[in-house]
Design a protein around this motif. Structure first.
Motif, PDB file in Angstrom:
ATOM      1  N   THR A  30       0.866  -1.171   0.000  1.00 40.57           N
ATOM      2  CA  THR A  30       0.000   0.000   0.000  1.00 40.57           C
ATOM      3  C   THR A  30       0.908   1.228   0.000  1.00 40.57           C
ATOM      4  OG1 THR A  30      -0.080   0.235   2.404  1.00 40.57           O
ATOM      5  CG2 THR A  30      -1.732  -1.231   1.392  1.00 40.57           C
ATOM      6  N   VAL A  31       0.341   2.373  -0.266  1.00 37.64           N
ATOM      7  CA  VAL A  31       1.146   3.592  -0.281  1.00 37.64           C
ATOM      8  C   VAL A  31       1.697   3.884   1.117  1.00 37.64           C
ATOM      9  CG1 VAL A  31      -0.743   5.267   0.071  1.00 37.64           C
ATOM     10  CG2 VAL A  31       1.299   5.918  -1.240  1.00 37.64           C
ATOM     11  N   ARG A  32       0.947   3.556   2.166  1.00 36.65           N
ATOM     12  CA  ARG A  32       1.443   3.744   3.536  1.00 36.65           C
ATOM     13  C   ARG A  32       2.630   2.823   3.813  1.00 36.65           C
ATOM     14  NH1 ARG A  32      -0.456   7.360   7.550  1.00 36.65           N
ATOM     15  NH2 ARG A  32      -2.467   8.138   6.939  1.00 36.65           N
ATOM     16  N   GLN A  33       2.526   1.576   3.395  1.00 34.04           N
ATOM     17  CA  GLN A  33       3.642   0.639   3.580  1.00 34.04           C
ATOM     18  C   GLN A  33       4.862   1.095   2.796  1.00 34.04           C
ATOM     19  OE1 GLN A  33       1.602  -2.880   2.254  1.00 34.04           O
ATOM     20  NE2 GLN A  33       1.185  -3.569   4.349  1.00 34.04           N
ATOM     21  N   PHE A  34       4.647   1.548   1.575  1.00 31.79           N
ATOM     22  CA  PHE A  34       5.743   2.064   0.765  1.00 31.79           C
ATOM     23  C   PHE A  34       6.420   3.221   1.501  1.00 31.79           C
ATOM     24  CE2 PHE A  34       7.472   4.995  -2.365  1.00 31.79           C
ATOM     25  CZ  PHE A  34       8.236   4.158  -3.167  1.00 31.79           C
ATOM     26  N   GLY A  35       5.613   4.136   2.051  1.00 35.27           N
ATOM     27  CA  GLY A  35       6.157   5.274   2.787  1.00 35.27           C
ATOM     28  C   GLY A  35       6.973   4.844   3.995  1.00 35.27           C
ATOM     29  N   LEU A  36       6.505   3.842   4.706  1.00 30.24           N
ATOM     30  CA  LEU A  36       7.242   3.332   5.865  1.00 30.24           C
ATOM     31  C   LEU A  36       8.596   2.780   5.427  1.00 30.24           C
ATOM     32  CD1 LEU A  36       5.837   1.097   8.685  1.00 30.24           C
ATOM     33  CD2 LEU A  36       8.008   0.610   7.630  1.00 30.24           C
TER      34      LEU A  36
END
Length: 143
Positions: A30-36
């Motif tokens: 997800t975009v949140r996981q990518f950001g992390l």
């Protein structure tokens, strides 16, 4: 009455993240996981509390996301500087995943910002980075 900036940002986030999530789905992210993962690549010494604060999520949400990424083989938990802390590290192959996911994210961005000129897009990027640097008291957003 003009819509408030927080409302506009929240709605823009909903639409942009939905599109980004579609593009990242084939990569299992997800975009949140990518950001992390990107944040950990940039600042590998971050504690869980610092990471949660920088990502703007609760510690509980961070722990859930870390668990998902760990089960997917993208992250590892290792002992931290003290016996009570945990250090997160990118697993082998995660750098390649981030590289491969960059293209789909760029497509999502282009689709989301379609109709805006290159100058407008860069102005938006600079303004958002300034807002984030101020809101997080982290000048790393300005680089």
């Amino acid at each position: 009455m003009k819509p408030s900036i927080p409302y506009l940002l929240a709605y823009a986030f909903t639409l942009a993240s939905r599109r980004a999530d579609e593009e990242l789905r084939p990569h299992g992210l997800t975009v949140r996981q990518f950001g992390l993962l990107v944040q950990l690549r940039l600042e590998p010494e971050l504690t869980m509390a610092e990471l949660a604060r920088q990502l703007g999520i609760s510690r509980q949400s961070l722990h859930e996301m870390v668990g998902e990424l760990e089960r997917a083989g993208h992250l590892r938990r290792e002992p931290g500087a003290t016996g009570r802390t945990v250090r997160l590290t990118l697993a082998p192959g995660t750098e390649r995943l981030l590289f491969d996911a960059h293209g789909p994210l760029r497509r999502a961005e282009e689709d989301f910002l379609r109709g805006m000129g290159k100058r407008e897009v860069e102005t938006l990027r600079v303004l958002l980075q300034r807002v984030l640097a101020h809101a997080t008291d982290d000048e790393a957003w300005l680089s």
